[in-house]
Design an enzyme around this catalytic site. Structure first.
Site, short mmCIF file in Angstrom:
data_model
loop_
_atom_site.label_atom_id
_atom_site.label_comp_id
_atom_site.label_asym_id
_atom_site.label_seq_id
_atom_site.Cartn_x
_atom_site.Cartn_y
_atom_site.Cartn_z
N LYS A 70 -26.29 14.61 63.06
CA LYS A 70 -26.07 15.74 63.71
C LYS A 70 -27.12 15.87 64.49
O LYS A 70 -27.36 16.39 65.80
CB LYS A 70 -25.87 17.07 62.81
CG LYS A 70 -25.93 18.45 63.60
CD LYS A 70 -25.60 19.69 62.94
CE LYS A 70 -25.29 20.92 63.54
NZ LYS A 70 -25.63 22.28 62.98
N HIS A 221 -55.35 29.28 64.58
CA HIS A 221 -53.77 28.70 63.83
C HIS A 221 -53.67 27.39 64.09
O HIS A 221 -54.63 26.68 63.72
CB HIS A 221 -53.00 29.94 64.29
CG HIS A 221 -51.68 29.78 63.47
ND1 HIS A 221 -51.57 29.33 62.21
CD2 HIS A 221 -50.73 30.49 63.58
CE1 HIS A 221 -50.33 29.42 61.70
NE2 HIS A 221 -49.72 30.37 62.70
N PHE A 258 -61.78 24.14 59.42
CA PHE A 258 -62.33 24.48 58.36
C PHE A 258 -61.84 25.95 57.74
O PHE A 258 -61.88 26.87 58.69
CB PHE A 258 -63.89 24.06 58.06
CG PHE A 258 -64.06 22.88 57.94
CD1 PHE A 258 -64.27 22.25 56.75
CD2 PHE A 258 -64.13 22.05 59.17
CE1 PHE A 258 -64.49 20.58 56.70
CE2 PHE A 258 -64.39 20.68 59.06
CZ PHE A 258 -64.52 19.97 57.79
N HIS A 260 -59.74 28.76 55.54
CA HIS A 260 -58.28 29.40 55.20
C HIS A 260 -58.18 30.80 54.65
O HIS A 260 -59.17 31.15 53.86
CB HIS A 260 -57.51 28.45 54.38
CG HIS A 260 -56.08 28.49 54.68
ND1 HIS A 260 -55.39 29.56 53.87
CD2 HIS A 260 -55.23 27.86 55.34
CE1 HIS A 260 -54.08 29.40 54.29
NE2 HIS A 260 -54.04 28.28 55.30
N ASP A 311 -55.36 21.01 59.10
CA ASP A 311 -55.53 20.47 60.42
C ASP A 311 -56.67 19.58 60.66
O ASP A 311 -56.67 18.88 61.80
CB ASP A 311 -56.03 21.88 61.43
CG ASP A 311 -54.62 22.77 61.49
OD1 ASP A 311 -53.64 22.26 61.78
OD2 ASP A 311 -54.78 24.18 61.40
N ARG A 355 -42.69 47.59 61.20
CA ARG A 355 -43.45 48.58 62.13
C ARG A 355 -44.48 49.29 61.09
O ARG A 355 -44.10 50.27 60.42
CB ARG A 355 -42.34 49.45 62.41
CG ARG A 355 -42.98 50.24 63.80
CD ARG A 355 -44.16 51.24 63.66
NE ARG A 355 -44.41 52.18 64.56
CZ ARG A 355 -45.64 52.54 64.44
NH1 ARG A 355 -46.75 52.35 63.65
NH2 ARG A 355 -45.98 53.42 65.85
#
Ligand code: COA
Length: 374
Positions: A70, A221, A258, A260, A311, A355
């Site tokens: 698919k 990020h 570096f 987190h 990362d 909210r």
């Protein structure tokens, strides 16, 4: 880091429920739908992990075969989208290209108002995000309009094949697949949370994913993998790297890749990426970049007790496969689309508008002053 320091940015605040992932949970670590990340990285294909996240269970052999078929059938780009991708300038960042591509697709292939096709929308995005990314890149760098139907079974193979015009070596395909598994899902991270906030308004999946791409783009990020590569490439030797990073720390500069928000002593994904980086460096016969990375990792731990996150070594893994640096974060998108779409569906299944409240820190109530009297 003290709890007080972490109080901002919703640190430590539980903002909802999820059955998709645990991050740093005592006794569990990083899991997707109850499966340990190391088991998935060692044994699963990325497509199996995508199925797991999007369906909540591992596929049988027959289900996986049907799923792979698919996804392969959904890789083509509509002509109108190709025109848009060709119009986005060569100087654009490919994260912006993907944001625009997803948004445009939401116009020409909109999700049904009752979301009854949400699973198909997720599969379509998973299949065609790599096509969008490489179509735009090859058009603007090589002046070619590539065929995005490569016939590779895996998404990693599809990406590398489109990039390099040939089927990739097995080691590269497998390593890229593993990074896609590691990047696929990570609970209420900034981009996923942005997507859930958008979904909470009963908006469509393309809007949630466009917003999530915007959140992932930033260097705090997903953008950290590109910034980490730029850092590593500055240094010609481990000694230079040690001295350079010490200087940066002295100047209070952030070292990308570096630290987190949730993990405090290590990122479980790092050991897997680090091992792949070493293997790929050895394959290339040049360990310099790897040794530079290791030197930076050591300084950061010795000086700040900060550890490499997912990362940092992902950057050199991608570099060793000949992936241009500006595609590192877009490749993260090609993986995280699975987590994002799963969260969109989970949010919808038990929706409540998101909210929160804010502490007011502005001026007290003031008297209105007519414009000519100010
Ligand atoms: N380089 C240098 N110092 C760092 C650092 C880094 N990568 N990460 C954190 N620090 C320092 C901060 O400067 C701060 O120091 P201080 O106490 O002297 O002010 C302290 O560590 C706490 O950091 P803070 O920014 O409050 O933590 P956070 O939870 O808000 O931030 C990140 C988490 C990920 C945003 C942060 O570690 C960072 O910016 N990392 C670099 C970007 C990155 O790799 N992002 C990908 C995350 S997967």
């Amino acid at each position: 880091m003290t709890d007080k320091k972490k109080a901002g940015g919703l640190a430590g605040v539980t903002a909802g429920k999820t059955a998709l992932c645990t991050v740093g949970k005592e006794g569990a670590g990083l899991t997707y739908c109850g499966y340990d990340i190391y088991d998935l990285a060692d044994n699963a294909t990325f497509e199996e992990v995508a199925y797991l996240l999007l369906h909540g269970k591992l596929p049988t052999r027959a289900e996986l075969d049907a799923y792979v078929a698919k996804i392969k059938s959904l890789r083509g780009l509509p002509d109108a989208l190709k025109v848009v991708l060709e119009m986005v300038p060569a100087e654009a960042h490919p994260m912006d290209v993907l944001r625009t591509g997803v948004s445009f697709l939401g116009n020409i292939e909109p999700e049904a108002g009752d979301f009854s096709d949400q699973q198909d929308v997720a599969d379509r995005l998973l299949a065609c995000l790599p096509s969008m990314m490489v179509y735009w890149h090859r058009f603007h760098t090589d002046g070619v309009r590539i065929d995005t139907g490569t016939g590779d079974d895996s998404i990693a193979g599809h990406i590398l094949h489109m990039l390099h015009d040939k089927a990739p070596p097995a080691l590269h395909e497998q390593s890229l697949s593993t990074t896609l598994i590691l990047y696929a899902e990570h609970e209420f991270n900034a981009s996923t949370f942005a997507g859930r906030v958008i979904t909470g308004t009963l908006s469509d999946m393309h809007s949630a994913v466009s917003g999530a791409i915007g959140a992932l783009r930033g260097p705090l990020h997903g953008g950290a993998n590109e910034a980490a590569m730029a850092l590593i490439q500055k240094f010609g030797s481990p000694e230079e790297a040690t001295a350079g990073v010490l200087g940066m720390l002295e100047r209070k500069e952030l070292i990308m890749g570096f630290g987190h928000r949730v993990y405090t002593t290590s990122d479980p994904r790092n050991s897997v990426n680090k091992a792949m980086s070493k293997t790929l460096a050895e394959e290339q016969g040049d360990l310099t970049l790897y040794e530079v990375s290791e030197a930076i990792e050591k300084v950061m731990w010795d000086e700040k007790k900060l550890f490499a996150n997912a990362d940092f070594f992902a950057a050199s893994v991608y570099h060793f496969m000949g992936i241009p640096t500006y595609l590192f974060t877009p490749i993260f998108v090609c993986s995280r689309i699975t987590g994002w779409a799963a969260h969109v569906m989970e949010q919808r299944a038990d929706n409540k508008l998101i909210r929160p409240a804010a502490d007011y820190i502005g001026p007290p109530l003031q008297e209105w002053v007519a414009i000519d009297d100010r």
